[in-house]
Design an enzyme around this catalytic site. Structure first.
Site, PDB file in Angstrom:
ATOM      1  N   ASP A   7      -2.920   1.198   7.279  1.00 13.02           N
ATOM      2  CA  ASP A   7      -2.073   0.846   6.071  1.00 13.02           C
ATOM      3  C   ASP A   7      -1.877  -0.400   5.818  1.00 13.02           C
ATOM      4  O   ASP A   7      -1.896  -1.044   4.926  1.00 13.02           O
ATOM      5  CB  ASP A   7      -0.653   1.681   6.324  1.00 13.02           C
ATOM      6  CG  ASP A   7      -0.801   3.249   6.196  1.00 13.02           C
ATOM      7  OD1 ASP A   7      -2.120   3.576   5.447  1.00 13.02           O
ATOM      8  OD2 ASP A   7      -0.313   3.662   6.353  1.00 13.02           O
TER       9      ASP A   7
ATOM     10  N   CYS B 209     -13.519  -4.011   5.291  1.00  9.10           N
ATOM     11  CA  CYS B 209     -13.199  -4.806   6.718  1.00  9.10           C
ATOM     12  C   CYS B 209     -12.706  -6.294   6.060  1.00  9.10           C
ATOM     13  O   CYS B 209     -13.495  -6.592   5.268  1.00  9.10           O
ATOM     14  CB  CYS B 209     -14.496  -4.897   7.491  1.00  9.10           C
ATOM     15  SG  CYS B 209     -14.259  -6.129   8.727  1.00  9.10           S
TER      16      CYS B 209
ATOM     17  N   GLU C  53      -1.553  -1.610  -6.198  1.00  8.74           N
ATOM     18  CA  GLU C  53      -2.633  -1.049  -6.609  1.00  8.74           C
ATOM     19  C   GLU C  53      -2.572  -0.553  -7.896  1.00  8.74           C
ATOM     20  O   GLU C  53      -1.302   0.086  -8.232  1.00  8.74           O
ATOM     21  CB  GLU C  53      -2.965   0.302  -5.848  1.00  8.74           C
ATOM     22  CG  GLU C  53      -3.687  -0.160  -4.460  1.00  8.74           C
ATOM     23  CD  GLU C  53      -3.953   0.953  -3.676  1.00  8.74           C
ATOM     24  OE1 GLU C  53      -4.914   1.456  -3.433  1.00  8.74           O
ATOM     25  OE2 GLU C  53      -2.942   1.814  -3.158  1.00  8.74           O
TER      26      GLU C  53
ATOM     27  N   ASP D  65       0.955  -1.391   0.029  1.00 11.77           N
ATOM     28  CA  ASP D  65      -0.059  -0.018  -0.076  1.00 11.77           C
ATOM     29  C   ASP D  65       0.826   1.250   0.172  1.00 11.77           C
ATOM     30  O   ASP D  65       1.828   1.345   0.770  1.00 11.77           O
ATOM     31  CB  ASP D  65      -0.894   0.126   1.099  1.00 11.77           C
ATOM     32  CG  ASP D  65      -1.781   1.441   1.221  1.00 11.77           C
ATOM     33  OD1 ASP D  65      -2.425   1.538   0.256  1.00 11.77           O
ATOM     34  OD2 ASP D  65      -1.795   1.969   2.384  1.00 11.77           O
TER      35      ASP D  65
ATOM     36  N   CYS E 190     -13.502  -1.219  12.024  1.00 10.07           N
ATOM     37  CA  CYS E 190     -14.987  -1.741  11.340  1.00 10.07           C
ATOM     38  C   CYS E 190     -16.263  -1.111  12.187  1.00 10.07           C
ATOM     39  O   CYS E 190     -16.216  -1.558  13.279  1.00 10.07           O
ATOM     40  CB  CYS E 190     -14.977  -3.056  11.003  1.00 10.07           C
ATOM     41  SG  CYS E 190     -16.587  -3.478  10.200  1.00 10.07           S
TER      42      CYS E 190
ATOM     43  N   CYS F  61     -15.590  -9.072   7.817  1.00  9.52           N
ATOM     44  CA  CYS F  61     -16.933  -8.963   7.296  1.00  9.52           C
ATOM     45  C   CYS F  61     -17.162  -8.395   6.056  1.00  9.52           C
ATOM     46  O   CYS F  61     -18.309  -8.705   5.469  1.00  9.52           O
ATOM     47  CB  CYS F  61     -17.829  -8.442   8.449  1.00  9.52           C
ATOM     48  SG  CYS F  61     -17.786  -6.696   8.440  1.00  9.52           S
TER      49      CYS F  61
HETATM   50 ZN    ZN Z   1     -16.128  -5.677   9.683  1.00  8.62          ZN
END
Ligand code: ZN
Length: 432
Positions: free
Chosen positions: A391, A362, A295, A210, A381, A365
């Protein structure tokens, strides 16, 4: 058929007085030929435009394409350029006397390429070369690198000493001699075959990267490399101070000339430090990892104009942050290019993934929200409460995304290898 790759090796030259004068003469002749042919082409092009306009005016039924078909387009081929150069050399014998014919030809080919690009709609109309911004020339052949004695043979100039900073690899294809703020440099473009064996990258070393502002980069395993900016601060302060002083100096005086030279040297030093840093960082990454995921940032090549003028800290904060942004983008772009070719040499794989929401997703989830990252450094989250370093989390998301992209990439890779090596020729040269 193995893939071919070109790399440029750059060395500092140590010319004597006579050789330096020859360098300047060569550059001057090249520039003269380039500009003279540009004038001629410009006239031809102007005629063409006028004819086109008149045809469109007199017969309104013609649309642009039809009118274009009727007009005589300026002849654009290598032979016409070479012929024009021949005529020019007859008219101005000093070109023959002070320059090498192949060097002149290379420069004229540069102009030809620039026009080709322009007529394809890929570039602007070729511009005149100026004395202070363009001092350089290129030999397509005939030069010899004598590494043992630290010298390079340039036709019509002779043996020139250079600082042998690293070993040359591959077959030298051409050499460009160019002036920078602190002297003359030779950039030797070499070609070599990439290893044809199928190397199975160690997927256990796969890593996501990143890119950031505060930290230059963060890895998915938690490691990171600090940004260079704090280290560059003293140098930047020096530059700012010098720039303020220049304002009070008399224009055209010897004092201001000296100051400008000093300023150019400082800028060069800064660029060198930055480049060195990018090389070290990319080498380290490639050494430790066979598969790297980044990226796919669509970074445009930033225009270099106005770089020095906004460089006035303290006053225009907004302009300054904009400048930092562009410098940062340029650094990232370079870093990715270095990563790519170094991985290629090693036989590793570089995967680019969609950068969308990598910092807001996240991993537990899958919930995507801006609120997940209210603070700069912490990811939390809002749905499941998962917490991590922001990061590192982004880097892990980037790595995860490659799971889907990997197969597609490998398919591309094998397809690319089966094709002719034309792509390798065209890929932009990287200065080592
Ligand atoms: Zn989450």
């Amino acid at each position: 058929m193995s893939e071919l790759m070109r790399l440029a090796f750059k060395y500092k030259l140590c010319p004597n007085r006579r050789q330096e004068q020859a360098f300047r003469n060569f550059s001057g002749c090249c520039r003269f030929a380039y500009n003279a042919l540009l004038v001629k082409e410009k006239e031809d092009y102007q005629e063409y435009l006028e004819e086109l306009e008149s045809r469109q005016c007199f017969s309104e039924a013609l649309n642009e394409d039809e009118a274009k078909a009727l007009c005589v387009k300026p002849l654009l081929n290598q032979y016409s350029f070479n012929y024009a150069l021949k005529r020019l050399k007859e008219e101005y014998p000093f070109l023959k006397e002070y320059c090498h014919s192949q060097v002149l030809q290379q420069k004229v080919m540069d102009l030809y390429e620039a026009f080709k690009k322009f007529f394809k709609g890929k570039g602007g109309y070729p511009k005149f070369k100026k004395r202070h911004s363009d001092n350089g020339f290129r030999y397509p052949q005939g030069f010899k690198v004598d590494e043992d004695n630290g010298r390079i043979f340039l036709p019509k100039i002779g043996y020139v000493r250079y600082r042998n900073s690293r070993k040359i690899e591959g077959i030298p294809k051409n050499v460009t001699v160019r002036q920078e703020a602190d002297g003359w440099y030779a950039s030797i473009q070499c070609e070599f075959e990439l290893n044809n064996h199928v190397i199975v990258p160690n997927l256990n070393t796969a890593i996501g990267i990143d890119m950031g502002v505060k930290r230059f980069l963060t890895l998915s395993d938690g490691n990171f490399i600090e940004s260079l900016e704090t280290k560059l601060k003293p140098l930047e302060n020096k530059i700012a101070l010098l720039q303020r002083r220049i304002k009070h100096k008399v224009k055209g005086s010897n004092n201001i000339k000296k100051a400008y030279l000093k300023l150019a040297l400082l800028h060069k030093k800064k660029a060198d430090i930055r480049n060195n840093f990018l090389h070290q960082a990319s080498t380290l990454m490639v050494k430790n990892h066979d598969l790297i995921v980044i990226e796919d940032l669509k970074i445009k090549n930033m225009s270099k104009s106005g770089k020095g003028t906004i460089d006035n800290p303290g006053k225009n904060v907004k302009a300054k942050s904009g400048l930092n942004r562009s410098v940062l983008n340029e650094a990232w772009h370079k870093f990715f290019t270095y990563l790519e070719y170094k991985l290629k040499l090693k036989g590793g794989i570089l995967i680019k993934v969609d950068p969308k929401h990598t910092s807001q997703t996240c991993p537990q989830c899958g919930h995507i929200s801006k609120d997940n990252r209210k603070e700069q450094a912490i990811f939390k989250c809002v749905k499941c409460g998962y917490e991590a370093h922001a990061d590192v989390n982004a880097a892990q998301n980037i790595l995860k995304r490659a799971g889907l992209a990997r197969i597609a990439c490998q398919a591309n890779l094998t397809r690319g290898r089966q094709q002719e090596p034309a792509e390798a020729y065209n890929s932009s040269t990287i200065v080592v």
